[in-house]
Design a protein around this motif. Structure first.
Motif, short mmCIF file in Angstrom:
data_model
loop_
_atom_site.label_atom_id
_atom_site.label_comp_id
_atom_site.label_asym_id
_atom_site.label_seq_id
_atom_site.Cartn_x
_atom_site.Cartn_y
_atom_site.Cartn_z
N ASP A 1 -5.69 0.09 11.88
CA ASP A 1 -5.32 1.34 12.53
C ASP A 1 -3.87 1.71 12.22
O ASP A 1 -3.52 2.88 12.06
N PHE A 2 -3.03 0.69 12.14
CA PHE A 2 -1.62 0.93 11.85
C PHE A 2 -1.46 1.52 10.45
O PHE A 2 -0.70 2.46 10.22
N ARG A 3 -2.24 1.00 9.49
CA ARG A 3 -2.17 1.54 8.13
C ARG A 3 -2.59 3.01 8.12
O ARG A 3 -1.98 3.84 7.44
N GLU A 4 -3.62 3.28 8.89
CA GLU A 4 -4.10 4.65 9.01
C GLU A 4 -2.98 5.54 9.57
O GLU A 4 -2.72 6.64 9.07
N TYR A 5 -2.30 5.01 10.58
CA TYR A 5 -1.21 5.75 11.21
C TYR A 5 -0.11 6.05 10.20
O TYR A 5 0.39 7.17 10.09
N VAL A 6 0.25 5.02 9.44
CA VAL A 6 1.32 5.17 8.44
C VAL A 6 0.94 6.25 7.43
O VAL A 6 1.74 7.14 7.11
N ARG A 7 -0.31 6.16 6.96
CA ARG A 7 -0.77 7.12 5.95
C ARG A 7 -0.61 8.56 6.49
O ARG A 7 -0.02 9.42 5.84
N GLU A 8 -1.11 8.75 7.70
CA GLU A 8 -1.08 10.06 8.32
C GLU A 8 0.35 10.54 8.53
O GLU A 8 0.71 11.69 8.25
N GLU B 1 0.81 -1.21 0.00
CA GLU B 1 0.00 0.00 0.00
C GLU B 1 0.85 1.27 0.00
O GLU B 1 0.47 2.29 -0.57
N PHE B 2 2.02 1.18 0.67
CA PHE B 2 2.87 2.38 0.79
C PHE B 2 4.27 2.11 0.26
O PHE B 2 5.21 1.89 1.03
N PRO B 3 4.42 2.17 -1.07
CA PRO B 3 5.72 1.86 -1.68
C PRO B 3 6.82 2.78 -1.16
O PRO B 3 7.99 2.38 -1.09
N LEU B 4 6.42 3.98 -0.73
CA LEU B 4 7.40 4.96 -0.25
C LEU B 4 8.14 4.48 1.00
O LEU B 4 9.26 4.86 1.26
N LEU B 5 7.45 3.65 1.79
CA LEU B 5 8.01 3.16 3.04
C LEU B 5 9.27 2.36 2.86
O LEU B 5 10.19 2.41 3.67
N THR B 6 9.27 1.56 1.80
CA THR B 6 10.22 0.46 1.67
C THR B 6 11.69 0.83 1.84
O THR B 6 12.46 0.02 2.34
N GLU B 7 12.08 2.04 1.47
CA GLU B 7 13.50 2.40 1.51
C GLU B 7 14.17 2.10 2.84
O GLU B 7 15.08 1.31 2.94
N ARG B 8 13.66 2.74 3.89
CA ARG B 8 14.36 2.66 5.16
C ARG B 8 13.65 1.78 6.18
O ARG B 8 14.23 1.38 7.18
N PHE B 9 12.39 1.52 5.95
CA PHE B 9 11.53 0.89 6.94
C PHE B 9 11.94 -0.54 7.28
O PHE B 9 12.27 -1.34 6.41
N ARG B 10 11.92 -0.84 8.58
CA ARG B 10 12.17 -2.24 9.00
C ARG B 10 11.06 -2.69 9.94
O ARG B 10 10.58 -1.91 10.75
#
Ligand code: C2E
Ligand code: CA
Ligand code: CA
Length: 709
Positions: A695-702, A524-533
């Motif tokens: 809820d976590f997805r919502e958090y990430v989006r925000e 859902e959030f391709p932008l996350l992938t760079e640094r996210f663990r």
């Protein structure tokens, strides 16, 4: 006189005999020959069949008849006819023939009506030919039957209706030791051992008369006096009229079977490895002892013994060594108690001892101390010196339980207390710990069920960059809703899973679920992938090489990678968290950590600052992150000394070139302080509580929206 059809069977079974003289008859009988003598026309003898396969045709019947029946004088001429007529009318089986001088001529049976065909000699001759050829065929059959009879491994004994033995075979002779000539004419009483009473035999004959058969086990006596068991099957053999003519007994010597059965019975009640009573026999005996104690108002002490560190010996040195050690322990236990006390092995390295209490608690303490001392030592196994110790739990009848089951549970419970109190010691049962114990047992069952239904959930707690506030990771935390619908905290169920061996399964399910959920987030959030663990907590038992099911640590690491692969995740996107205490004995998990690091998975030390990590250790392991424990974070703001510790810990992590994350950050003051101390990232209620996936997805989006630039 009319022609009677004579069947071969008639001919064979009810023989007609003709011999020139008694002498000749006797010769034949004594030679053991079977005789089919067909009657005769004056001196001319029409057919005589004699065979040496005597056993098939019990001669004795003949002989008996010959002696039992009074000679019937006959006169020449119509003498034979007359005799046969009489036979018909009197329904006699056999009749002796004597000549006018009273000399024996032969025997005829009532079916040897062939004789009545004397007038039709030609007919008789041809009829005889037929009979004889049929007879020869039959005789072949009998010959085969006879050799089978003789060769079979089961003993066979045939008696007549009066229970006199008429035939026995080789197996009979070998089993009983009696020769044929010694038993023929005797009754089976000869074999009686005296172990069965008259009632037994009465019932046996009753059954034989009613149903025609009897089967059972019976003790008999060999000729040499030895008594042995046999499986015996007796059949009554009836003639065409339904009269019992013979009894045939077939038996096998049951000595070996019985030995085997006894061995099996022993095995059913004993442990094969140590030969100690097993759980079943232990319960039988304990219940018996309780019944007696109740009657005599006495007490019983029950000891539950569990070896400390046995698993490790088994896992590192192999089962053979483990088995030997258990045998040595069993011997030691038996040697340490009185002969009247029962020592049993319940399972694995669990033993029990129970003893009557003669001298109160003091006696129990003495026994417990003796057992602990006897077991806390080196055992020699295969040139090896193995050190073991044992933890002992003690319960008492009637104080701690009134039946075997509750006494055992109480002792088991006390044993756990001994383990908790440092092992190698003994503890008495106390009621409060029992309540906790029962609770643990119940919850373990519920947890097992939850795992079977794959109902363990995960929630996600974001981890953020302290400088920018941007989300950089998330920790998956296990959630379990108990049977009563309430959330059971992980601090309760994780230790439960570790103690019951369910932790591996739990770990797998958490890993799978977390991977599946985070894969959705990435999608859902391709932008996350760079640094996210994403981080998953791992319990040392999951990757320890000491756990038997982890024969190779490679296996469990491969399993982790396999999960990532299926979910389309890269190893570098994942992090595992191991608590600082897991590193206390690093030899346990070192290999696994090496492999995990080599695979590219990040490794974080959880709850850092609570234990006393060996810095040298950390340097050698592929650690990438320190998570500063919440207690340090909380105290750092309030207490100067604590702030120094926090400062030192963060500094150390940075010095080792590790990422440092602050856990349990609840307010801005803490966040600010930790940022100044040098923490890169943080996690805590200030940013977010652990959240279910939506809820976590919502958090990430925000979060992504707010930190976009
Ligand atoms: P942990 O790994 O140190 O996880 C952090 C715990 O602190 C979590 O409790 C989390 O809800 C709580 N927490 C986070 N931020 C704050 C905060 O700002 N203030 C306070 N007071 N608490 C905060 P949780 O979820 O109850 O987990 C407790 C422990 O259970 C975890 O401690 C971890 O050691 C263990 N655990 C949880 N899930 C797993 C798992 O899947 N596997 C294993 N082996 N252990 C797990
Ligand atoms: Ca954690
Ligand atoms: Ca932690």
């Amino acid at each position: 006189m009319e022609h009677h059809e004579v069947t071969l069977r008639d001919c064979l079974c009810k023989r007609s005999v003709r011999v020139g003289a008694f002498q000749r008859y006797q010769e034949v009988v004594h030679a053991g020959g079977a005789q089919i003598f067909v009657v005769f026309d004056g001196d001319e003898h029409l057919g005589l069949v004699s065979d040496r396969e005597a056993a098939l045709f019990p001669n004795r019947i003949f002989a008996d008849l010959v002696t039992r029946r009074p000679p019937t004088p006959l006169h020449e001429g119509d003498a034979i006819m007359h005799a046969l007529d009489r036979l018909e009318s009197e329904e006699r089986e056999f009749l002796q023939l004597v000549d006018t001088n009273g000399d024996f001529i032969g025997v005829v049976s009532r079916f040897s009506i062939i004789a009545t065909l004397i007038e039709h000699e030609r007919l008789l001759r041809s009829r005889l030919e037929d009979l004889l050829s049929e007879y020869r065929d039959e005789l072949d059959h009998h010959r085969i039957a006879a050799s089978v009879f003789e060769a079979t491994s089961e003993g066979i004994m045939v008696t007549d209706a009066e229970q006199r033995i008429v035939m026995v075979n080789r197996a009979f002779r070998e089993t009983t030791g009696w020769g044929e000539d010694e038993v023929i004419g005797e009754t089976p009483r000869l074999l009686h051992s005296g172990r069965q009473d008259e009632d037994f035999y009465a019932a046996m004959w009753q059954s034989l008369k009613q149903t025609g058969a009897w089967e059972g086990e019976i003790w008999n006596r060999r000729k040499n006096g030895e008594v042995y068991p046999e499986f015996l099957h007796i059949n009554a053999i009836r003639d065409d009229e339904g009269e019992i003519r013979h009894y045939a007994g077939v038996f096998s010597d049951a000595t070996r079977i019985r030995e085997m059965r006894e061995r099996l019975r022993h095995l059913a009640y004993h442990d094969a490895l140590t030969d100690l009573p097993n759980r079943k026999l232990f319960f039988d005996r304990l219940e018996h002892a309780i019944a007696q104690a109740r009657r005599h108002e006495k007490g019983i002490g029950l000891f539950f013994i569990d070896l400390d560190g046995f698993k490790e010996i088994n896992d590192t040195l192999g089962h053979l060594v483990g088995d030997r050690l258990l045998q040595a322990v069993a011997e030691t236990l038996v040697d340490s108690v009185r002969e009247t006390d029962t020592v049993a092995r319940l399972s694995g390295d669990e033993f029990t001892v129970f003893a009557a209490i003669d001298d109160g608690e003091g006696g129990l303490v003495a026994v417990a101390e003796k057992l602990v001392a006897a077991l806390n030592r080196h055992f020699r196994v295969d040139e090896r010196r193995l050190f073991v110790s044992a933890s002992l739990g003690i319960s008492r009848y009637p104080e701690d339980g009134e039946d075997a089951q509750s006494l055992l549970m109480a002792a088991d419970n006390a044993m756990y207390k001994a383990k908790g109190d440092g092992k190698g010691c003994y503890r008495f049962y106390s009621a409060t710990s029992h309540g906790q114990f029962m609770q643990r047992v119940r919850m373990t069952g519920e947890l097992r069920q939850t795992l079977e239904q794959r109902e363990i959930q995960v929630v996600w707690q974001p981890q953020v960059d302290l400088a920018s506030g941007r989300i950089v990771g998330a920790e998956a935390l296990a959630r379990w809703t108990g049977a009563d619908g309430r959330n059971v905290p992980p601090d309760t169920f994780i230790p439960l899973a570790e103690r019951s061996g369910l932790i591996r399964e739990l770990g797998c399910q958490v890993l799978e679920r977390a991977s599946r959920e985070i894969a959705q987030v990435f999608a859902e959030f391709p932008l996350l992938t760079e640094r996210f663990r994403f981080a998953v907590n791992v319990s040392p038992a999951q990757i320890s090489t000491r756990t038997r099911s982890n024969a190779s640590s490679g296996e469990s690491v491969d399993a982790i990678l396999e999960v990532f692969r299926t979910m389309g995740l890269a190893a570098r996107q994942a992090e595992i968290e191991l608590t600082e205490s897991a590193f206390a004995d690093r030899s346990d998990i070192e290999t696994a950590l090496g492999r995990i690091g080599a695979a590219g998975i990040h490794i974080a030390i959880d709850d850092f600052g609570t234990g006393c990590s060996n810095l040298a250790t950390i340097k050698q392991l592929p650690i990438t992150k320190l998570k500063i424990d919440r207690s340090l974070v909380t105290d750092a703001v309030n207490d100067r000394a604590d702030r120094e510790i926090a400062t030192a810990v963060v500094g150390m992590g940075r010095g080792l070139n590790l990422e440092v994350l602050a856990e349990g950050v609840e307010d801005h003051e803490q966040a600010e302080l930790l940022r100044r101390l040098g923490c890169d990232t943080a996690q805590g209620y200030l940013f977010s509580r652990p959240l279910p996936l939506p809820d976590f997805r919502e958090y990430v989006r925000e979060n992504l929206r707010q930190t976009a630039n």
